[in-house]
Write a protein that holds these residues in place. Structure first.
Motif, PDB file in Angstrom:
ATOM      1  N   ASN A   1     -10.117  -1.526 -10.964  1.00 13.55           N
ATOM      2  CA  ASN A   1      -9.610  -2.220  -9.853  1.00 13.55           C
ATOM      3  C   ASN A   1      -8.844  -1.206  -8.926  1.00 13.55           C
ATOM      4  O   ASN A   1      -8.625  -1.282  -7.628  1.00 13.55           O
ATOM      5  CB  ASN A   1      -8.363  -3.138 -10.313  1.00 13.55           C
ATOM      6  N   LYS A   2      -8.209  -0.215  -9.468  1.00 16.48           N
ATOM      7  CA  LYS A   2      -7.641   0.946  -8.710  1.00 16.48           C
ATOM      8  C   LYS A   2      -8.624   1.627  -7.864  1.00 16.48           C
ATOM      9  O   LYS A   2      -8.473   1.820  -6.706  1.00 16.48           O
ATOM     10  CB  LYS A   2      -6.965   1.900  -9.595  1.00 16.48           C
TER      11      LYS A   2
ATOM     12  N   TRP B   1      -8.648  -2.012 -15.352  1.00 17.35           N
ATOM     13  CA  TRP B   1      -7.532  -1.609 -14.486  1.00 17.35           C
ATOM     14  C   TRP B   1      -7.791  -0.413 -13.443  1.00 17.35           C
ATOM     15  O   TRP B   1      -7.617  -0.466 -12.224  1.00 17.35           O
ATOM     16  CB  TRP B   1      -6.169  -1.179 -15.289  1.00 17.35           C
TER      17      TRP B   1
ATOM     18  N   VAL C   1     -10.071  -9.637 -20.584  1.00 21.63           N
ATOM     19  CA  VAL C   1      -9.156  -9.725 -19.144  1.00 21.63           C
ATOM     20  C   VAL C   1      -9.786 -10.540 -18.482  1.00 21.63           C
ATOM     21  O   VAL C   1      -9.139 -11.448 -17.970  1.00 21.63           O
ATOM     22  CB  VAL C   1      -9.368  -8.218 -18.565  1.00 21.63           C
TER      23      VAL C   1
ATOM     24  N   ALA D   1      -1.221 -10.663 -19.003  1.00 11.39           N
ATOM     25  CA  ALA D   1      -1.599  -9.855 -17.908  1.00 11.39           C
ATOM     26  C   ALA D   1      -1.033  -8.423 -17.812  1.00 11.39           C
ATOM     27  O   ALA D   1      -1.681  -7.591 -17.527  1.00 11.39           O
ATOM     28  CB  ALA D   1      -1.356 -10.575 -16.445  1.00 11.39           C
ATOM     29  N   PHE D   2       0.022  -8.449 -18.373  1.00 11.15           N
ATOM     30  CA  PHE D   2       0.968  -7.129 -18.403  1.00 11.15           C
ATOM     31  C   PHE D   2       0.426  -6.274 -19.750  1.00 11.15           C
ATOM     32  O   PHE D   2       0.615  -4.933 -19.474  1.00 11.15           O
ATOM     33  CB  PHE D   2       2.401  -7.352 -18.449  1.00 11.15           C
ATOM     34  N   ILE D   3      -0.132  -6.529 -20.564  1.00 16.35           N
ATOM     35  CA  ILE D   3      -0.443  -6.093 -21.795  1.00 16.35           C
ATOM     36  C   ILE D   3      -1.738  -5.519 -22.048  1.00 16.35           C
ATOM     37  O   ILE D   3      -1.982  -4.892 -23.201  1.00 16.35           O
ATOM     38  CB  ILE D   3       0.194  -6.781 -23.193  1.00 16.35           C
ATOM     39  N   ALA D   4      -2.753  -5.988 -21.025  1.00 16.15           N
ATOM     40  CA  ALA D   4      -4.379  -6.070 -21.479  1.00 16.15           C
ATOM     41  C   ALA D   4      -4.445  -4.598 -21.537  1.00 16.15           C
ATOM     42  O   ALA D   4      -5.480  -4.172 -22.374  1.00 16.15           O
ATOM     43  CB  ALA D   4      -5.007  -6.467 -20.326  1.00 16.15           C
ATOM     44  N   ASP D   5      -3.807  -3.472 -21.263  1.00 15.70           N
ATOM     45  CA  ASP D   5      -4.255  -2.169 -21.489  1.00 15.70           C
ATOM     46  C   ASP D   5      -3.803  -1.455 -22.744  1.00 15.70           C
ATOM     47  O   ASP D   5      -3.855  -0.110 -22.811  1.00 15.70           O
ATOM     48  CB  ASP D   5      -3.861  -1.097 -20.293  1.00 15.70           C
TER      49      ASP D   5
ATOM     50  N   LEU E   1       1.479   0.181 -14.482  1.00 19.24           N
ATOM     51  CA  LEU E   1       0.422  -0.790 -14.740  1.00 19.24           C
ATOM     52  C   LEU E   1      -0.603  -0.750 -13.533  1.00 19.24           C
ATOM     53  O   LEU E   1      -1.122  -1.854 -12.972  1.00 19.24           O
ATOM     54  CB  LEU E   1       1.026  -2.213 -14.948  1.00 19.24           C
ATOM     55  N   VAL E   2      -0.852   0.317 -13.101  1.00 20.44           N
ATOM     56  CA  VAL E   2      -1.769   0.300 -11.745  1.00 20.44           C
ATOM     57  C   VAL E   2      -2.894  -0.309 -12.291  1.00 20.44           C
ATOM     58  O   VAL E   2      -3.829  -0.078 -13.076  1.00 20.44           O
ATOM     59  CB  VAL E   2      -2.013   1.775 -11.494  1.00 20.44           C
ATOM     60  N   GLY E   3      -3.628  -1.261 -11.305  1.00 24.02           N
ATOM     61  CA  GLY E   3      -4.852  -1.679 -11.376  1.00 24.02           C
ATOM     62  C   GLY E   3      -4.681  -3.174 -12.073  1.00 24.02           C
ATOM     63  O   GLY E   3      -5.774  -3.669 -12.129  1.00 24.02           O
ATOM     64  N   GLN E   4      -3.517  -3.581 -12.518  1.00 21.08           N
ATOM     65  CA  GLN E   4      -3.121  -4.844 -12.975  1.00 21.08           C
ATOM     66  C   GLN E   4      -3.305  -5.668 -11.813  1.00 21.08           C
ATOM     67  O   GLN E   4      -2.430  -5.787 -11.234  1.00 21.08           O
ATOM     68  CB  GLN E   4      -2.009  -4.889 -13.901  1.00 21.08           C
ATOM     69  N   ILE E   5      -4.238  -6.574 -11.605  1.00 22.11           N
ATOM     70  CA  ILE E   5      -4.111  -7.441 -10.566  1.00 22.11           C
ATOM     71  C   ILE E   5      -4.245  -9.148 -10.939  1.00 22.11           C
ATOM     72  O   ILE E   5      -4.405  -9.806  -9.955  1.00 22.11           O
ATOM     73  CB  ILE E   5      -5.533  -7.169  -9.718  1.00 22.11           C
ATOM     74  N   THR E   6      -4.257  -9.125 -12.232  1.00 23.23           N
ATOM     75  CA  THR E   6      -4.097 -10.751 -12.610  1.00 23.23           C
ATOM     76  C   THR E   6      -2.782 -11.304 -12.055  1.00 23.23           C
ATOM     77  O   THR E   6      -3.085 -12.393 -11.350  1.00 23.23           O
ATOM     78  CB  THR E   6      -4.047 -10.755 -14.205  1.00 23.23           C
TER      79      THR E   6
ATOM     80  N   LYS F   1      -1.686   1.731 -22.238  1.00 29.57           N
ATOM     81  CA  LYS F   1      -2.136   2.997 -21.942  1.00 29.57           C
ATOM     82  C   LYS F   1      -1.551   3.659 -20.682  1.00 29.57           C
ATOM     83  O   LYS F   1      -1.421   4.916 -20.433  1.00 29.57           O
ATOM     84  CB  LYS F   1      -3.677   3.119 -21.886  1.00 29.57           C
ATOM     85  N   ASP F   2      -1.327   2.912 -19.739  1.00 30.42           N
ATOM     86  CA  ASP F   2      -0.649   3.216 -18.488  1.00 30.42           C
ATOM     87  C   ASP F   2       0.658   3.907 -18.686  1.00 30.42           C
ATOM     88  O   ASP F   2       1.021   4.988 -18.244  1.00 30.42           O
ATOM     89  CB  ASP F   2      -0.560   2.072 -17.489  1.00 30.42           C
TER      90      ASP F   2
ATOM     91  N   ILE G   1     -12.323 -10.949 -11.173  1.00 30.60           N
ATOM     92  CA  ILE G   1     -11.499 -11.005 -10.069  1.00 30.60           C
ATOM     93  C   ILE G   1     -11.478  -9.784  -9.379  1.00 30.60           C
ATOM     94  O   ILE G   1     -10.835  -9.799  -7.948  1.00 30.60           O
ATOM     95  CB  ILE G   1     -10.339 -11.603 -10.213  1.00 30.60           C
TER      96      ILE G   1
ATOM     97  N   GLU H   1       0.983  -1.256  -0.053  1.00 32.11           N
ATOM     98  CA  GLU H   1      -0.054   0.046   0.026  1.00 32.11           C
ATOM     99  C   GLU H   1       0.786   1.204   0.141  1.00 32.11           C
ATOM    100  O   GLU H   1       1.802   1.479   0.903  1.00 32.11           O
ATOM    101  CB  GLU H   1      -0.841   0.069   1.354  1.00 32.11           C
TER     102      GLU H   1
ATOM    103  N   GLY I   1      -9.640  -2.839 -21.468  1.00 38.43           N
ATOM    104  CA  GLY I   1      -8.619  -3.529 -20.695  1.00 38.43           C
ATOM    105  C   GLY I   1      -8.189  -2.331 -19.772  1.00 38.43           C
ATOM    106  O   GLY I   1      -8.117  -2.465 -18.417  1.00 38.43           O
ATOM    107  N   HIS I   2      -7.977  -1.251 -20.247  1.00 41.76           N
ATOM    108  CA  HIS I   2      -7.564  -0.256 -19.041  1.00 41.76           C
ATOM    109  C   HIS I   2      -8.487   0.358 -18.318  1.00 41.76           C
ATOM    110  O   HIS I   2      -8.247   0.489 -16.972  1.00 41.76           O
ATOM    111  CB  HIS I   2      -7.079   0.921 -19.799  1.00 41.76           C
TER     112      HIS I   2
END
Lengths: 547, 547
Positions: B411-412, B408, A407, A370-374, A261-266, A377-378, B265, A255, B404-405
């Protein structure tokens, strides 16, 4: 608006200004760039006293903590010793980002006064200087994570991790370098530059927690904290010859850490310690959990340190040990086989079975997905304000963005893989003498040792355990020795084109001194067990070396 | 290809055929539809013996388990008693989906033989008949979750939950109804029809685990297992007058359960028990964790039952208790205030403080956002093969799919809310006498009591704790009594239009007998603590009622 170059230059000048002249080595006294290790250089500079050399070379964190708790060393002198060594290290391998010497000196003095007046330590890490990866916020400095656009926005509060280690008595004094985007396993960015490997400065220290790897290996810090979403604690630990722990998701409090990649929780990023001793990892784990971080971090499960499990694991008579020699896709560089054999030769009392790699390529597809889903954009948003150039990264840049449903399907594939991997692990019960599954798995620390900066990456040896979310401890076993490892030639037995490609990078002469490590992997959320088992393995190995 | 109507009709005929004629009540002997409770009707039918009535009315699961373990009751007779009562219950309130009487009889006979020959129980749930929500797979029957297109695809293996409870000695014997899509808090679908509330059959039993709610309330099952992603264990528990537990994410093994919104998830669905006794929840929790479900479910954290924490909580002298009278958006129906006051009147030894609702509307936006991110693709794919009509559901149907974004970012937002809520909880330290934050929070079990089927839903009173992922226990406190609750009029003090809308549904005469419950909420991953504290609250309340 200033250009990104101007902002970066100003930030670097600020950093430089915080390093006391007295702790700098004259340029003409610095060692020349070569494959030689610079780990021992600081002790030759005359900047550190004999006592300061003794302090900074006390690798065993438990010993250092005892001497701080007893008053044998003061927090102030321990801090200053590490500050000196850190400053010299910085000239050699560039590990630092933000510098908090003055805050740290003030805190160390308070701790000394407190111990003197109360007779009690503030907490289990009383007086221990600690370095933290740039992601962690320390009130008053930036947390740029290498993005120039994030500069000059000082943190208004400490990250929970920093809050917690301070509560435990530690003295955070520097933040350390990482790659732009954090999604790469080297440690270079346009803001702070490139961190080098102290054991051979023609090589990189790994990443993304490479600043920690380089600084702790230089003995500039006894204990550092990195983060790991695909291997980012373990790769620098492995490539810099350190002990490192990748805990399970959220076990330690993330925390308030800045991230990409904020919000990537996979595949959640986790934080873990790097140290020159296994006790560093254990002291860190116990101390952090003793502060009940779940009261501050909503994601940290309420799981206190399980001392019983730790003691059981470190004293268990007969272990079932799986060994994965390679991942079925790319064989590790030759010295890894040598390293594993050296470890196994010390473990003859235990039941050793081969562990078959499980669908490595599929695992890496799921990890990358998991890492490329956005669609990047981030990261694009982070570099846009100052139009910073983008370095290499494992991200969605240039790839199509996923849809929400895609996702979800990626999450589903990941969970199915986790279940299949668990079944695969449980099935080792068929291979062992007592019919129990393996207690731990030994795997190479990485596919390759440290290599020159600006290279390709391959993270399957670490990334698979992010995917299945198992705890893993890195143990430093040996170093590249051209006299031995140069002879280990392969021909025609390649598992794949990539295997051949990576093998062709192998050149023992150029990689001399590069550390070679193994990972000890345990079951999910059994950090205590994997630390206890790792201690057994390490002690057996260390004893075999001194025979 | 048969139509969805034909498939559904055939499935219902199969179900009907599995109910022995001897356990059916003649149509002209069934009670007429009215607001009267039918909970006690089965004991009047002559189908159950006196001993079978005694068995099925042993609400305290610990007592039942002791009598099974001692051989006072055999597993076979206990099972048959509950089968009888379940069959009658089914005629009255339609809770069943798949029926496994024969498998269960075989298992019960094995358990009796095992106890006789070894003198030992198979496990802590030895011989206990259990019902499970239709999502859980039992080898050999379908797991349609109410989708007609999922029919006639029998499960080839048990869900991990079923595997684990069987290992613990339980006897799963029926599966129970839920709403189409599972994303609604009633329990109706085109395949199995509509489940009714046993306390007043003009009303629904809540959902999505409404089959469990109705069956357990009818004493057709002593212990049932539901799932909860927005309140789906707690709402039927509350609306059917039962005890229910919503544990934290993954604490109990969900692996192998069929679900809708697969791969969502952000807000994980969890499974939890419903019972007519608090001991049912505790026995379930201890028994499931004793089987080390983390060895089978990759998502279940390795967290054994913490008996010390349970004992500490159930014996703690002075509790700090927060009370949230309403959620700031919609006030609960009048009897909830009465129920909370009745509970508090029994807790005068403790420190009671008001707990301010925290951003309920924002919480519900975040919750809903998690469920709609696929634009309804998952549900659309499930109803497409047979062109089944779609009932009401909390899903993305008709809404734009997220990118996808955007997932995320959702999730954030969720994580930021979790942190803010944790800080809000911790801030209650400023309100208490001893400066500690609250140990537990008491909130209404729901915004409304059971209402007629085909209604709107409002799930904020439960959904908020899915969002922040706190454990919660439902305690049944009272029932709607028109003589008292009919007098509780409101006028002009509405918090919002929705508040007024929901208030206007309030009609004590029509809702007579509807149960009224509270939730006891604890800190994340402290199921043991919340069960222990709930026991204290329940015992104090029960003692106050008998004064």
């Amino acid at each position: 608006m200033p250009s990104w170059q101007e902002v970066a230059e100003a930030k670097r000048a600020q950093r430089e200004a915080l390093i006391p002249d007295a702790y700098k080595v004259a340029a003409d006294s610095l060692p020349a760039a070569s494959t030689d290790s610079v780990v021992d250089f600081p002790r030759t500079t005359g900047i550190l006293s004999e006592r300061e050399i003794e302090i900074t070379e006390t690798d065993d964190v438990s010993v250092l903590l005892k001497k701080l708790a007893s008053g044998h060393y003061t927090a102030v002198e321990v801090l200053e010793a590490f500050i000196k060594r850190t400053c010299i290290a910085h000239q050699l391998v560039n590990p630092l980002t933000e510098i908090h010497f003055d805050d740290a000196r003030k805190l160390a003095a308070e701790l000394d006064a407190e111990l003197k007046s109360t007779g009690k330590v503030r907490g289990p890490l009383h007086g221990l200087p600690m370095s933290v990866k740039d992601q962690f916020q320390i009130k008053g400095s930036d947390a740029t994570i290498g993005y120039i656009s994030y500069a000059n926005k000082p943190s208004t509060a400490d990250s929970v991790l920093v809050e917690v280690i301070k509560k435990a008595g530690a003295v955070p004094f520097v933040k350390t370098n990482l790659p732009q985007t954090i999604m790469y396993s080297e440690s270079s960015n346009h803001l702070w530059g490139t961190t080098l490997n102290p054991h051979n400065r023609t090589l990189h220290p790994g990443g993304s927690s490479g600043g920690e790897g380089a600084l702790v290996a230089m003995k500039g810090s006894p204990l550092g904290v990195g983060t790991d979403v695909g291997g980012s604690v373990r790769i620098p630990a492995a490539l810099c010859g350190l002990f490192g722990l990748r805990p399970c998701s959220h076990r330690f409090p993330y925390e308030g850490a800045v991230n990409s990649l904020v919000g990537q929780i996979t595949i959640p990023s986790v934080l873990g310690p790097l140290s020159r001793s296994l006790t560093g990892l254990t002291e860190f784990s116990k101390a952090v959990l003793a502060q009940e971080p779940w009261l501050l971090d909503p994601q940290t499960p309420s799981m206190p340190w399980n001392e019983d499990r730790f003691q059981q694991a470190r004293t268990q008579k007969k272990l079932n040990i799986g060994v994965m020699w390679h991942d079925g896709a790319i064989k590790p560089s030759p010295p890894y086989e040598r390293a594993i054999k050296e470890v196994l030769s010390a473990l003859s009392d235990h039941d050793i079975v081969d562990f078959e790699a499980y669908k490595t390529n599929e695992a890496m597809e799921i990890l990358v997905e998991a890492f490329i889903a956005d669609g990047g954009k981030d990261i694009s948003a982070a570099i846009a304000p100052l139009d910073e150039p983008l370095g290499p990264c494992l991200s969605g840049i240039g790839k199509p963005e996923y849809t929400g449903h895609q996702v979800w399907l990626a999450n589903k594939r990941k969970l199915e893989f986790q279940k299949a991997y668990l079944d695969h692990w449980n099935a080792t019960a068929k291979q062992t003498k007592d019919g129990r599954p393996i207690d731990i798995l030994i795997v190479p620390g990485m596919a390759y040792t440290a290599i020159p900066p600006g290279n390709d990456i391959y993270v399957a040896y670490t990334g698979i355990f992010n995917l299945v979310d198992y705890p893993a401890v890195v143990l430093p076993i040996t170093k590249v020795d051209p006299a031995v490892d140069g002879l280990a030639k392969r021909s025609g037995d390649f598992l794949s084109e990539d295997d051949e490609k990576w093998y062709k990078k192998w050149d023992a002469e150029k990689l001399v001194n590069a550390p070679v490590s193994v990972q000890i992997v345990g079951r999910r959320y059994e950090e205590e067990a994997v630390l206890g088992y790792a201690e057994q393995v390490w002690n057996a190995f260390a004893a075999s070396k001194t025979k």
